[in-house]
Scaffold this motif. Structure first.
Motif, PDB file in Angstrom:
ATOM      1  N   ALA A  26       0.826  -1.202   0.000  1.00  0.00           N
ATOM      2  CA  ALA A  26       0.000   0.000   0.000  1.00  0.00           C
ATOM      3  C   ALA A  26       0.860   1.252   0.000  1.00  0.00           C
ATOM      4  N   ALA A  27       1.946   1.222   0.776  1.00  0.00           N
ATOM      5  CA  ALA A  27       2.835   2.378   0.835  1.00  0.00           C
ATOM      6  C   ALA A  27       3.525   2.600  -0.499  1.00  0.00           C
ATOM      7  N   ALA A  28       4.005   1.521  -1.131  1.00  0.00           N
ATOM      8  CA  ALA A  28       4.685   1.659  -2.417  1.00  0.00           C
ATOM      9  C   ALA A  28       3.750   2.256  -3.460  1.00  0.00           C
ATOM     10  N   ALA A  29       2.496   1.811  -3.469  1.00  0.00           N
ATOM     11  CA  ALA A  29       1.516   2.353  -4.408  1.00  0.00           C
ATOM     12  C   ALA A  29       1.231   3.825  -4.116  1.00  0.00           C
ATOM     13  N   LEU A  30       1.208   4.174  -2.854  1.00  0.00           N
ATOM     14  CA  LEU A  30       0.974   5.559  -2.449  1.00  0.00           C
ATOM     15  C   LEU A  30       2.104   6.458  -2.953  1.00  0.00           C
ATOM     16  N   PHE A  31       3.341   6.019  -2.790  1.00  0.00           N
ATOM     17  CA  PHE A  31       4.480   6.801  -3.244  1.00  0.00           C
ATOM     18  C   PHE A  31       4.488   6.896  -4.774  1.00  0.00           C
ATOM     19  N   GLU A  32       4.136   5.801  -5.427  1.00  0.00           N
ATOM     20  CA  GLU A  32       4.090   5.822  -6.890  1.00  0.00           C
ATOM     21  C   GLU A  32       3.055   6.835  -7.370  1.00  0.00           C
ATOM     22  N   ARG A  33       1.926   6.867  -6.691  1.00  0.00           N
ATOM     23  CA  ARG A  33       0.876   7.838  -7.044  1.00  0.00           C
ATOM     24  C   ARG A  33       1.394   9.268  -6.881  1.00  0.00           C
ATOM     25  N   ALA A  34       2.290   9.467  -5.912  1.00  0.00           N
ATOM     26  CA  ALA A  34       2.857  10.792  -5.671  1.00  0.00           C
ATOM     27  C   ALA A  34       4.006  11.115  -6.621  1.00  0.00           C
ATOM     28  N   GLY A  35       4.319  10.186  -7.526  1.00  0.00           N
ATOM     29  CA  GLY A  35       5.431  10.408  -8.441  1.00  0.00           C
ATOM     30  C   GLY A  35       6.781  10.162  -7.806  1.00  0.00           C
ATOM     31  N   LEU A  36       6.789   9.372  -6.731  1.00  0.00           N
ATOM     32  CA  LEU A  36       8.018   9.079  -6.002  1.00  0.00           C
ATOM     33  C   LEU A  36       8.252   7.574  -5.968  1.00  0.00           C
ATOM     34  N   ASP A  37       9.486   7.189  -5.727  1.00  0.00           N
ATOM     35  CA  ASP A  37       9.827   5.770  -5.627  1.00  0.00           C
ATOM     36  C   ASP A  37      10.224   5.458  -4.185  1.00  0.00           C
ATOM     37  N   LEU A  38       9.464   4.582  -3.538  1.00  0.00           N
ATOM     38  CA  LEU A  38       9.722   4.286  -2.131  1.00  0.00           C
ATOM     39  C   LEU A  38      11.112   3.707  -1.937  1.00  0.00           C
ATOM     40  N   ALA A  39      11.537   2.803  -2.813  1.00  0.00           N
ATOM     41  CA  ALA A  39      12.850   2.183  -2.661  1.00  0.00           C
ATOM     42  C   ALA A  39      13.965   3.222  -2.742  1.00  0.00           C
ATOM     43  N   THR A  40      13.832   4.165  -3.665  1.00  0.00           N
ATOM     44  CA  THR A  40      14.848   5.218  -3.809  1.00  0.00           C
ATOM     45  C   THR A  40      14.912   6.097  -2.572  1.00  0.00           C
ATOM     46  N   LEU A  41      13.745   6.512  -2.083  1.00  0.00           N
ATOM     47  CA  LEU A  41      13.706   7.350  -0.890  1.00  0.00           C
ATOM     48  C   LEU A  41      14.205   6.594   0.332  1.00  0.00           C
ATOM     49  N   SER A  42      13.914   5.296   0.408  1.00  0.00           N
ATOM     50  CA  SER A  42      14.408   4.488   1.523  1.00  0.00           C
ATOM     51  C   SER A  42      15.931   4.436   1.503  1.00  0.00           C
TER      52      SER A  42
END
Length: 542
Positions: free
Chosen positions: A240-256
């Motif tokens: 759910a978090a990864a999809a949320l970040f993708e929707r925001a135009g961000l990549d969770l793995a990169t930010l992590s």
């Protein structure tokens, strides 16, 4: 102070050690984990049965009531049950999506109010959500999150990098615990705080999150009704978090990946969260159970043995088995507490120091019973020599080793090393330090106040089947039974290893109780300053 590996005298009486055996241990586990005890939830019929059983068992062991002539120490609680019909709405980019309770997110409030909510609260990713001056670390630097909702990673940067020079490497620090993250978020003035769940980094699967944070959530009664806490606290699944970040135009793995660096900067997601939590609030009283064996020479100085008696109770929404029996967690530890109490109670002469036996409530709700004891101890903490905690015993047979969670923290390691070596066994450090077990059990409420605490766990090197078997058994328990109705007593359990471990812990406590030394935390330990300050003002024990 006792150097590691030095053997303090005297040795424990052999007949007392032999009194700790399979038969007594097995009998207590079977009763406490039975369906009749309904999962031992605080403030339930299960509690009534449990505390009555423990008081009777302590009395039969030769103890006296430990709380000013009473077996019970009342623990005032507030129970907050959130309506599971809630939905987390995420708005932005001209659309709104919702995350489902239980399968994509869990949310609650610690505020003791009927309704608590988020209304178009800006979402901000704050890395690990840590402010740690000693590490030169501040995930909130340069960002104002007041009134916003922060999203955080679980554990700490050291876990992600594996670098022992980064925080504590793979071994979780207190900054990695969810308890700290929500507390720090509150200090930052946020409206909401959400942690992204990852099974490896958290140390348990999503099912544990869903079961542990649903239904009644107990807390200690606070004078400010907990209004200093965030309005909403919760978890997001990784997907759910990864999809949320993708929707925001961000990549969770990169930010992590960026979040493990000291120069990390918080990032707004450009999205907003809305959620309303409707609560049912009940105030109640649970109980710690306290037994006491008065010291013969220095009764004003005490050793504390402890284990939590509570588990998760019943969930009538489940199909089939509704009872969380909590056999290993923690009927085994409570049974061990009774066995050690009987060994001390059967001594011809009590030891020099007092020995307290403390069965605490509401561990599963956040170590509440032990926290209340820490605030209102029946024996002064500055005259408490040490605490020894038992939370889950070995059920798979004898081991060549025994695990010390937090090995190297205090002089208590030396006491254990002496008796372990004499038994032909070895001490090993926690094989899963990334899971932060030292901060997840009741001894922590003694440790954070300065009292040296020893917390052991089962070894992993099985006498007959080796380490691979021991590791498989640990992993299977976490995956298949931890905080699930399947954690039930099994009459085929091999409790010989548990008996071995309990005898070691009896010997450690006996030597402490007969001695005059005051073990302390090692230099550099985070709890050393609290103990030093405590002992500066301590008077004579008797």
């Amino acid at each position: 102070m006792v150097p590691a590996g030095c053997a303090p005298d005297p040795e424990a009486p052999a007949d007392a050690l032999q009194g700790i055996d399979d038969a007594g241990l097995r009998e207590h586990i079977a009763v406490l984990a039975s369906d009749e005890f309904e999962g031992r939830a605080p403030v339930s019929r299960g509690e009534e049965l449990t505390i009555a059983y423990l008081a009777e068992a302590f009395g039969a062991a030769g103890l006296e009531p430990g709380n000013d002539g009473e077996w019970l120490q009342p623990v005032p609680l507030v129970s907050i049950t959130a309506d599971p019909g809630m939905r987390l709405a995420i708005s932005g980019d001209d659309r709104e999506e919702t995350l489902e309770y239980g399968t994509e997110m869990m949310a609650w409030t610690k505020r003791v109010i009927d309704r608590s909510s988020l209304a178009d609260s800006e979402l901000v990713f704050v890395g690990y959500g840590i402010v740690a001056p000693e590490y030169g670390w501040d995930d909130y630097a340069g960002v104002d999150v007041a009134g916003k909702t922060v999203v955080m990673l679980v554990n700490d940067p050291g876990y992600a990098t594996g670098d022992p020079a980064h925080f504590n490497g793979r071994a979780m620090t207190y900054y990695g615990r969810w308890t700290y993250k929500f507390e720090e978020a509150g200090r930052q003035g946020v409206a909401g705080a959400l942690i992204i769940h990852e099974t490896d980094a958290a140390g348990y699967p999503w099912e544990v999150v869903a079961s542990s944070w649903s239904g009644p959530q107990f807390g200690l009664v606070a004078e400010d009704a907990n209004l200093s806490r965030p309005a909403v606290e919760g978890w997001l699944t990784l997907d759910a978090a990864a999809a949320l970040f993708e929707r925001a135009g961000l990549d969770l793995a990169t930010l992590s990946g960026r979040a493990v660096r000291e120069d990390f900067q918080a990032a707004s997601l450009g999205l907003a969260a809305s959620l309303e939590i409707r609560n049912t609030i009940e105030r109640s009283t649970s109980h710690n159970v306290v037994g006491r064996l008065a010291g013969a020479d220095r009764p004003g100085e005490a050793i504390v043995y402890m284990a939590h008696w509570d588990h998760l109770g019943k969930d009538e929404t489940l199909e089939g088995d509704e009872i969380y029996n909590g056999a290993l967690d923690n009927a085994t530890g409570v049974a061990g507490l009774i066995e050690i109490a009987a060994a001390f109670g059967g001594l011809e002469r009590p030891p020099a120091r007092t020995v307290l036996f403390l069965a605490v409530t509401a561990e599963e709700q956040g170590l509440l019973g032990s926290d209340h004891y820490g605030e209102y101890p029946v024996h002064p903490l500055d005259r408490t020599v040490a605490a020894i905690n038992m939370d889950g015993l070995n059920t798979v047979g004898p081991m060549n080793d025994i695990t010390v969670v937090g090995l190297g923290n205090s002089d208590l390691d030396g006491y254990l090393e002496a008796v372990v070596s004499a038994a032909g066994r070895v001490i090993r450090p926690d094989p899963e330090p990334e899971k932060g077990f030292f901060y997840r059990s009741d001894h922590f409420n003694f440790a954070k106040r300065g009292v040296p605490a020893l917390y052991t766990d089962s070894g992993i090197d099985h006498v007959e089947r080796g380490e691979s078997y021991g590791r498989r058994m640990r992993e299977a328990y976490t995956a298949e039974r931890y905080h699930k109705p399947t954690d039930e007593y099994d009459p085929t359990w091999d409790l010989d290893g548990a008996v071995d471990d309990l005898r070691l812990l009896f010997e450690v406590g006996y030597r402490l109780a007969q001695g005059a030394e005051w073990p302390t935390w090692r230099e550099g330990n985070e709890f050393r300053a609290a103990r030093d300050q405590m002992m500066e003002g301590a008077g004579g024990g008797d």
